[in-house]
Motif scaffolding. Sequence first.
Motif, PDB file in Angstrom:
ATOM      1  N   THR A   1       7.979  19.751  -4.174  1.00 29.85           N
ATOM      2  CA  THR A   1       7.970  19.756  -2.710  1.00 29.85           C
ATOM      3  C   THR A   1       7.691  18.360  -2.165  1.00 29.85           C
ATOM      4  OG1 THR A   1       7.202  22.055  -2.671  1.00 29.85           O
ATOM      5  CG2 THR A   1       6.874  20.747  -0.666  1.00 29.85           C
ATOM      6  N   ALA A   2       6.745  17.669  -2.781  1.00 26.03           N
ATOM      7  CA  ALA A   2       6.378  16.332  -2.311  1.00 26.03           C
ATOM      8  C   ALA A   2       7.503  15.322  -2.525  1.00 26.03           C
ATOM      9  CB  ALA A   2       5.117  15.870  -3.028  1.00 26.03           C
ATOM     10  N   LEU A   3       8.315  15.550  -3.543  1.00 29.92           N
ATOM     11  CA  LEU A   3       9.404  14.623  -3.851  1.00 29.92           C
ATOM     12  C   LEU A   3      10.689  14.953  -3.105  1.00 29.92           C
ATOM     13  CD1 LEU A   3       8.877  14.382  -7.722  1.00 29.92           C
ATOM     14  CD2 LEU A   3       8.535  12.527  -6.078  1.00 29.92           C
ATOM     15  N   ALA A   4      10.727  16.094  -2.435  1.00 30.00           N
ATOM     16  CA  ALA A   4      11.969  16.587  -1.833  1.00 30.00           C
ATOM     17  C   ALA A   4      12.540  15.641  -0.789  1.00 30.00           C
ATOM     18  CB  ALA A   4      11.736  17.970  -1.225  1.00 30.00           C
ATOM     19  N   GLY A   5      11.711  14.929  -0.085  1.00 33.95           N
ATOM     20  CA  GLY A   5      12.213  14.063   0.978  1.00 33.95           C
ATOM     21  C   GLY A   5      12.948  12.836   0.494  1.00 33.95           C
ATOM     22  N   GLY A   6      12.766  12.486  -0.767  1.00 35.60           N
ATOM     23  CA  GLY A   6      13.452  11.329  -1.326  1.00 35.60           C
ATOM     24  C   GLY A   6      12.764  10.012  -1.058  1.00 35.60           C
ATOM     25  N   LYS A   7      11.629  10.026  -0.332  1.00 37.42           N
ATOM     26  CA  LYS A   7      10.942   8.779  -0.014  1.00 37.42           C
ATOM     27  C   LYS A   7       9.716   8.547  -0.891  1.00 37.42           C
ATOM     28  CE  LYS A   7      12.397   8.679   4.843  1.00 37.42           C
ATOM     29  NZ  LYS A   7      11.946   8.595   6.255  1.00 37.42           N
ATOM     30  N   ASN A   8       9.400   9.519  -1.755  1.00 36.97           N
ATOM     31  CA  ASN A   8       8.231   9.410  -2.611  1.00 36.97           C
ATOM     32  C   ASN A   8       8.647   9.248  -4.068  1.00 36.97           C
ATOM     33  OD1 ASN A   8       6.648   9.800  -0.311  1.00 36.97           O
ATOM     34  ND2 ASN A   8       6.678  12.033  -0.569  1.00 36.97           N
TER      35      ASN A   8
ATOM     36  N   PRO B   1       0.828  -1.217   0.000  1.00 35.26           N
ATOM     37  CA  PRO B   1       0.000   0.000   0.000  1.00 35.26           C
ATOM     38  C   PRO B   1       0.859   1.263   0.000  1.00 35.26           C
ATOM     39  CG  PRO B   1       0.028  -0.997   2.173  1.00 35.26           C
ATOM     40  CD  PRO B   1       0.701  -1.979   1.253  1.00 35.26           C
ATOM     41  N   PHE B   2       0.350   2.322  -0.625  1.00 38.57           N
ATOM     42  CA  PHE B   2       1.030   3.619  -0.625  1.00 38.57           C
ATOM     43  C   PHE B   2      -0.026   4.712  -0.765  1.00 38.57           C
ATOM     44  CE2 PHE B   2       1.075   1.887  -4.948  1.00 38.57           C
ATOM     45  CZ  PHE B   2       0.392   2.869  -5.655  1.00 38.57           C
ATOM     46  N   LYS B   3       0.339   5.934  -0.404  1.00 40.63           N
ATOM     47  CA  LYS B   3      -0.554   7.076  -0.550  1.00 40.63           C
ATOM     48  C   LYS B   3      -0.464   7.609  -1.973  1.00 40.63           C
ATOM     49  CE  LYS B   3      -0.057   8.476   4.290  1.00 40.63           C
ATOM     50  NZ  LYS B   3       0.376   9.558   5.212  1.00 40.63           N
TER      51      LYS B   3
ATOM     52  N   PRO C   1      15.010  -0.340  -4.346  1.00 42.42           N
ATOM     53  CA  PRO C   1      15.768  -0.400  -3.084  1.00 42.42           C
ATOM     54  C   PRO C   1      14.920   0.041  -1.886  1.00 42.42           C
ATOM     55  CG  PRO C   1      17.053   0.660  -4.809  1.00 42.42           C
ATOM     56  CD  PRO C   1      15.674   0.508  -5.346  1.00 42.42           C
ATOM     57  N   THR C   2      14.108   1.096  -2.087  1.00 42.04           N
ATOM     58  CA  THR C   2      13.197   1.566  -1.031  1.00 42.04           C
ATOM     59  C   THR C   2      11.808   1.749  -1.618  1.00 42.04           C
ATOM     60  OG1 THR C   2      13.798   3.875  -1.492  1.00 42.04           O
ATOM     61  CG2 THR C   2      15.046   2.735   0.225  1.00 42.04           C
ATOM     62  N   TYR C   3      10.798   1.362  -0.865  1.00 40.26           N
ATOM     63  CA  TYR C   3       9.418   1.455  -1.343  1.00 40.26           C
ATOM     64  C   TYR C   3       8.871   2.842  -1.016  1.00 40.26           C
ATOM     65  CZ  TYR C   3       5.254  -0.935  -3.055  1.00 40.26           C
ATOM     66  OH  TYR C   3       4.200  -1.353  -3.819  1.00 40.26           O
ATOM     67  N   PRO C   4       8.156   3.507  -1.949  1.00 39.30           N
ATOM     68  CA  PRO C   4       7.680   4.877  -1.701  1.00 39.30           C
ATOM     69  C   PRO C   4       6.524   4.934  -0.696  1.00 39.30           C
ATOM     70  CG  PRO C   4       6.823   4.066  -3.784  1.00 39.30           C
ATOM     71  CD  PRO C   4       7.784   3.021  -3.290  1.00 39.30           C
ATOM     72  N   ASN C   5       6.526   6.009   0.082  1.00 43.06           N
ATOM     73  CA  ASN C   5       5.388   6.248   0.972  1.00 43.06           C
ATOM     74  C   ASN C   5       4.208   6.805   0.184  1.00 43.06           C
ATOM     75  OD1 ASN C   5       6.851   5.474   3.256  1.00 43.06           O
ATOM     76  ND2 ASN C   5       7.707   7.533   3.512  1.00 43.06           N
ATOM     77  N   THR C   6       4.543   7.685  -0.770  1.00 44.40           N
ATOM     78  CA  THR C   6       3.506   8.354  -1.561  1.00 44.40           C
ATOM     79  C   THR C   6       3.901   8.360  -3.027  1.00 44.40           C
ATOM     80  OG1 THR C   6       2.986   9.817   0.298  1.00 44.40           O
ATOM     81  CG2 THR C   6       2.195  10.493  -1.882  1.00 44.40           C
ATOM     82  N   VAL C   7       2.925   8.140  -3.903  1.00 41.05           N
ATOM     83  CA  VAL C   7       3.130   8.248  -5.336  1.00 41.05           C
ATOM     84  C   VAL C   7       2.457   9.528  -5.807  1.00 41.05           C
ATOM     85  CG1 VAL C   7       2.603   7.247  -7.587  1.00 41.05           C
ATOM     86  CG2 VAL C   7       3.318   5.766  -5.704  1.00 41.05           C
ATOM     87  N   ILE C   8       3.239  10.413  -6.435  1.00 40.78           N
ATOM     88  CA  ILE C   8       2.728  11.713  -6.865  1.00 40.78           C
ATOM     89  C   ILE C   8       2.355  11.638  -8.336  1.00 40.78           C
ATOM     90  CG2 ILE C   8       3.278  14.143  -7.217  1.00 40.78           C
ATOM     91  CD1 ILE C   8       5.195  12.200  -4.647  1.00 40.78           C
TER      92      ILE C   8
END
Length: 488
Positions: free
Chosen positions: A17-24, A3-5, A43-50
């Motif tokens: 701005t939403a992508l700035a954290g590197g986790k999305n 699941p992801f947002k 390598p890392t699964y995104p928290n949010t898909v923009i």
Amino acid sequence: MRPFKHLNAKSVSEAVTALAGGKNKALAGGTDLLGTLKQNILPTYPNTVINLKTIAGLDYIKEEGGMLKIGALTRLADIAANETVKTGYAALAQAAKAVATPNIRNMGTIGGNISQLNRCWYFRKQDNRFNCIRKDGEECFAVSGDNRYHSIFGGVKTHASPCTQECPAGTDIPAYFAQLRAGNWDEAARIIMKVNPMPFVTGRVCAHFCQNKCNRCKTDESVGISSVERTLGDYILDNAAKFYKVPEKETGKSVAIIGSGPSGLSAAFYLRKAGNKVTVYDSKEEAGGMLMYAIPAYRLPKDIVRRFIKVLEGMGVQFVLNTTIGKDIEPEELEKKYDSVCYDTGTWKRPVAGISGEELTIFGLDFLVDVNKWMEGKIGSEVFVMGGGNVAMDVAVTAKRLGAKKVTLACLEPRDRMPASAEEVARAEEEGVIVMPSWGLSKVVEENGKVKGMELKRCVSPWDEDGRFNPQYDECEKIVVNAENILM
């Protein structure tokens, strides 16, 4: 899929701005990202898909200031169908149309395709299960896998294919095979002739190392590259007027080529094709060198060589035969007469083995050149041949066909590493030649100046620990092979 947002971005700044954290992760067409999410190979699964498709004004194609501008969200299908692109930027339209499948092109965007992770899943696999070429491995798995269709040019174009890498000439084998499959014989001919002007020769006599690295070997057996090359070569020779043309422009330069063997003839073709005046000198009565005088007719019919010589003459190449450089004409004279001199003299000189009684042996190459004088039973009933390459096989088979009852061939290499092609070794054994791998020369056995045989010693390895040619022997293991003539 985990699941992801999901966020529908309204502007570029909101997305940044939403992508700035590197986790999305950003989503445009989704053809790349959704597959990686389903396969869980990031390598890392995104928290949010923009979602970027909700940003207005990023899907456009326009000419402005003498330039073509394309918005990042423009779909590949739209680029391929756009009249402006097709008219003024045809290569781009063709490339966009060649990507993947219609479904992918109708979703995938130009921005996403430029910035995406390498599409090949063999490369993406993070645990390095597939150690591909891009990870400093030795193989591109996409060449024979489904991922070759993900590339505009196909997986085989990401690097030289294994068969091409093994070819001494670097022939683009997959490329001319593709043209043959499409029925484009002339284009296939042009591809192979970029590096090889005589496939009708090499298709018959080349060792074809390419077949040892054919991808099909992993499934069953190699594609018959040599047979295909021979067939294409015969087509080229039968339609010589198409492929061996007099150059449209002359350079005004002249070149002398010393030697009319395969190297000299190849040089003559390419130099003449470039517009140079070419003259080939040779000491023999006929041009062709080893092709004419050393390779047996059962492997290479001499008419093939003579036809090629005629074709070169038709291009304007001149041949001066029965002329020995240093005797009939001096090198200095040639260097004054021509703008350049190319020396392609070949390897006619006999190598020295350094064994006792060597002066009683016969140089194998001389034997092939003067084969006619051996046709009256002079070969003897028992013959010994030393060597593991194709020339040695030619010598052994020729001796057998001349009437020798027993022909024994020995070589330093083990059976699986003999230089001769498997086909040539099999042919020799079918003719009755006895093949003895992993044996080296010790001395000639003689009696009153006449050959009685060859003493051999076991070759432990032809190479040293560093892989250099440096034969290692077991001096305690020796045998004698009876022979009336020894060919080396």
